[in-house]
Write a protein that holds these residues in place. Structure first.
Motif, PDB file in Angstrom:
ATOM      1  N   ASN A  32      61.419  94.419  98.146  1.00  0.00           N
ATOM      2  CA  ASN A  32      61.027  93.453  97.128  1.00  0.00           C
ATOM      3  C   ASN A  32      61.982  93.620  95.952  1.00  0.00           C
ATOM      4  OD1 ASN A  32      59.549  92.412  94.676  1.00  0.00           O
ATOM      5  ND2 ASN A  32      58.182  91.757  96.327  1.00  0.00           N
ATOM      6  N   LYS A  33      62.588  92.521  95.518  1.00  0.00           N
ATOM      7  CA  LYS A  33      63.625  92.577  94.486  1.00  0.00           C
ATOM      8  C   LYS A  33      63.113  93.065  93.138  1.00  0.00           C
ATOM      9  CE  LYS A  33      66.569  89.032  96.461  1.00  0.00           C
ATOM     10  NZ  LYS A  33      67.189  87.722  96.292  1.00  0.00           N
ATOM     11  N   ILE A  34      61.847  92.800  92.819  1.00  0.00           N
ATOM     12  CA  ILE A  34      61.370  93.184  91.485  1.00  0.00           C
ATOM     13  C   ILE A  34      60.678  94.539  91.445  1.00  0.00           C
ATOM     14  CG2 ILE A  34      61.243  90.822  90.640  1.00  0.00           C
ATOM     15  CD1 ILE A  34      58.230  90.910  91.017  1.00  0.00           C
ATOM     16  N   LEU A  35      60.527  95.191  92.597  1.00  0.00           N
ATOM     17  CA  LEU A  35      59.873  96.497  92.624  1.00  0.00           C
ATOM     18  C   LEU A  35      60.865  97.580  92.216  1.00  0.00           C
ATOM     19  CD1 LEU A  35      57.360  98.158  93.208  1.00  0.00           C
ATOM     20  CD2 LEU A  35      58.090  98.289  95.577  1.00  0.00           C
ATOM     21  N   THR A  36      60.637  98.147  91.023  1.00  0.00           N
ATOM     22  CA  THR A  36      61.476  99.232  90.506  1.00  0.00           C
ATOM     23  C   THR A  36      60.548 100.264  89.899  1.00  0.00           C
ATOM     24  OG1 THR A  36      61.686  98.167  88.346  1.00  0.00           O
ATOM     25  CG2 THR A  36      63.385  97.644  89.983  1.00  0.00           C
ATOM     26  N   LEU A  91      58.711  97.742  84.531  1.00  0.00           N
ATOM     27  CA  LEU A  91      58.212  96.421  84.904  1.00  0.00           C
ATOM     28  C   LEU A  91      57.442  95.776  83.753  1.00  0.00           C
ATOM     29  CD1 LEU A  91      56.819  97.160  88.476  1.00  0.00           C
ATOM     30  CD2 LEU A  91      58.939  95.983  87.888  1.00  0.00           C
ATOM     31  N   THR A  92      57.569  94.470  83.652  1.00  0.00           N
ATOM     32  CA  THR A  92      56.762  93.730  82.685  1.00  0.00           C
ATOM     33  C   THR A  92      55.346  93.564  83.236  1.00  0.00           C
ATOM     34  OG1 THR A  92      57.288  91.583  83.656  1.00  0.00           O
ATOM     35  CG2 THR A  92      58.809  92.415  81.959  1.00  0.00           C
ATOM     36  N   LYS A 105      53.823  90.791  83.639  1.00  0.00           N
ATOM     37  CA  LYS A 105      53.885  89.673  84.586  1.00  0.00           C
ATOM     38  C   LYS A 105      54.383  90.147  85.959  1.00  0.00           C
ATOM     39  CE  LYS A 105      55.791  85.078  85.299  1.00  0.00           C
ATOM     40  NZ  LYS A 105      56.623  84.001  84.801  1.00  0.00           N
ATOM     41  N   SER A 106      55.425  90.980  85.965  1.00  0.00           N
ATOM     42  CA  SER A 106      55.954  91.502  87.235  1.00  0.00           C
ATOM     43  C   SER A 106      54.899  92.326  87.971  1.00  0.00           C
ATOM     44  CB  SER A 106      57.185  92.370  86.989  1.00  0.00           C
ATOM     45  OG  SER A 106      58.237  91.613  86.478  1.00  0.00           O
ATOM     46  N   ARG A 107      54.161  93.134  87.233  1.00  0.00           N
ATOM     47  CA  ARG A 107      53.092  93.935  87.859  1.00  0.00           C
ATOM     48  C   ARG A 107      52.031  93.055  88.475  1.00  0.00           C
ATOM     49  NH1 ARG A 107      52.546  98.674  83.310  1.00  0.00           N
ATOM     50  NH2 ARG A 107      54.756  99.099  83.368  1.00  0.00           N
ATOM     51  N   LEU A 122      53.401  91.643  91.674  1.00  0.00           N
ATOM     52  CA  LEU A 122      53.573  92.643  92.734  1.00  0.00           C
ATOM     53  C   LEU A 122      52.252  93.145  93.323  1.00  0.00           C
ATOM     54  CD1 LEU A 122      56.474  94.814  91.335  1.00  0.00           C
ATOM     55  CD2 LEU A 122      56.450  93.616  93.517  1.00  0.00           C
TER      56      LEU A 122
END
Length: 88
Positions: free
Chosen positions: A41-45, A50-51, A53-55, A58
């Motif tokens: 997943n590109k946004i999983l860091t 993470l913002t 919104k990203s959390r 995800l």
């Protein structure tokens, strides 16, 4: 038959993280997840990068794709009894 006969030569890693300030300022929340080896997943860091919104984006993906996951909350009264290291 020995237990070794049943074992597989597979390494399983579990990612963990916790958040909270403990007994002085509230509960500690901890989570653990085992994702399939092929999960991408590109946004999983790093969760701290993470913002919000990203959390939120995800979470359902991880819950759907995870081999296993768990979330626990430890409240101040229990932290006082078992100490912050055990609570985390």
């Amino acid at each position: 038959m020995s237990l070794k006969s049943y074992s597989q030569n597979i390494l399983i890693e579990c990612g963990t993280d916790e958040a909270g300030r403990g007994c002085l300022a509230g509960p500690v929340t901890a989570a653990a997840v085992i994702l399939p080896q092929s999960f991408k997943n590109k946004i999983l860091t790093d969760s701290k990068l993470l913002t919000h919104k990203s959390r939120e984006l995800l979470r359902p993906v991880i819950e759907q794709e995870a081999l296993a996951f768990g979330i626990a909350h430890v409240f101040p009264e229990e932290i006082d009894e078992i100490n912050i290291l055990n609570a985390s």
